[in-house]
Design a protein around this motif. Structure first.
Motif, PDB file in Angstrom:
ATOM      1  N   ARG A  91       0.844  -1.201   0.000  1.00 40.41           N
ATOM      2  CA  ARG A  91       0.000   0.000   0.000  1.00 40.41           C
ATOM      3  C   ARG A  91       0.876   1.248   0.000  1.00 40.41           C
ATOM      4  O   ARG A  91       1.906   1.304   0.679  1.00 40.41           O
ATOM      5  CB  ARG A  91      -0.906   0.028   1.230  1.00 40.41           C
ATOM      6  CG  ARG A  91      -1.946  -1.051   1.225  1.00 40.41           C
ATOM      7  CD  ARG A  91      -2.960  -0.914   2.352  1.00 40.41           C
ATOM      8  NE  ARG A  91      -2.339  -0.622   3.632  1.00 40.41           N
ATOM      9  CZ  ARG A  91      -2.892   0.138   4.576  1.00 40.41           C
ATOM     10  NH1 ARG A  91      -4.069   0.691   4.397  1.00 40.41           N
ATOM     11  NH2 ARG A  91      -2.268   0.344   5.714  1.00 40.41           N
ATOM     12  N   GLU A  93       0.655   5.678   0.059  1.00 40.75           N
ATOM     13  CA  GLU A  93      -0.089   6.928   0.265  1.00 40.75           C
ATOM     14  C   GLU A  93       0.819   8.076  -0.153  1.00 40.75           C
ATOM     15  O   GLU A  93       2.044   7.986   0.001  1.00 40.75           O
ATOM     16  CB  GLU A  93      -0.492   7.105   1.728  1.00 40.75           C
ATOM     17  CG  GLU A  93      -1.456   6.059   2.250  1.00 40.75           C
ATOM     18  CD  GLU A  93      -2.875   6.258   1.756  1.00 40.75           C
ATOM     19  OE1 GLU A  93      -3.233   7.394   1.370  1.00 40.75           O
ATOM     20  OE2 GLU A  93      -3.631   5.271   1.758  1.00 40.75           O
ATOM     21  N   ASP A 102       3.412   1.295   3.265  1.00 40.02           N
ATOM     22  CA  ASP A 102       3.039   0.451   4.400  1.00 40.02           C
ATOM     23  C   ASP A 102       3.852  -0.839   4.306  1.00 40.02           C
ATOM     24  O   ASP A 102       3.590  -1.681   3.445  1.00 40.02           O
ATOM     25  CB  ASP A 102       1.543   0.152   4.349  1.00 40.02           C
ATOM     26  CG  ASP A 102       1.088  -0.780   5.466  1.00 40.02           C
ATOM     27  OD1 ASP A 102       1.932  -1.268   6.250  1.00 40.02           O
ATOM     28  OD2 ASP A 102      -0.123  -1.029   5.546  1.00 40.02           O
TER      29      ASP A 102
END
Length: 110
Positions: A91, A93, A102
């Protein structure tokens, strides 16, 4: 950004159509930037455990330079043989111009 996310690069450090290999928690991860976003995948081809960082991007795919398998950066799914198993994805962001990853258990479809 809060844990478990860790910063791995600034967005502008990775031009569109390129990637950077980063080490996160002792694992090599490829952070790739395409016209469709930023993606993170493990740095090993599922066919021969060969570093994908020796390969190149092809749109939203990464190509293994050993035998030519291509993998979808968003899903990790193999798109060409000889690889038949997916690679792990992580993941991502984006916040304040930084790419955050992550590092917890990556998604590896079976």
């Amino acid at each position: 950004m809060e844990k478990p996310f860790v910063p791995v690069a600034f967005v502008e450090e990775i031009p569109i159509g390129q990637f950077r290999k980063v080490d996160v928690d002792g694992r090599s991860v490829i952070v790739a930037r395409t016209a469709n976003g930023v993606f993170a995948v493990e740095d090993l081809c599922s066919h021969e455990d060969y570093p994908l960082s020796y390969g190149c991007l092809d749109g939203d795919r990464i190509k293994c330079s050993l035998h030519g398998s291509r993998f979808n950066l968003a899903t990790g799914e193999p798109l060409e043989e000889p690889a038949t198993a997916p690679i792990a994805t992580y993941r991502i962001e984006i916040a304040d111009g930084r790419i955050w990853l992550d590092p917890t258990v990556p998604d590896k479809r079976s």
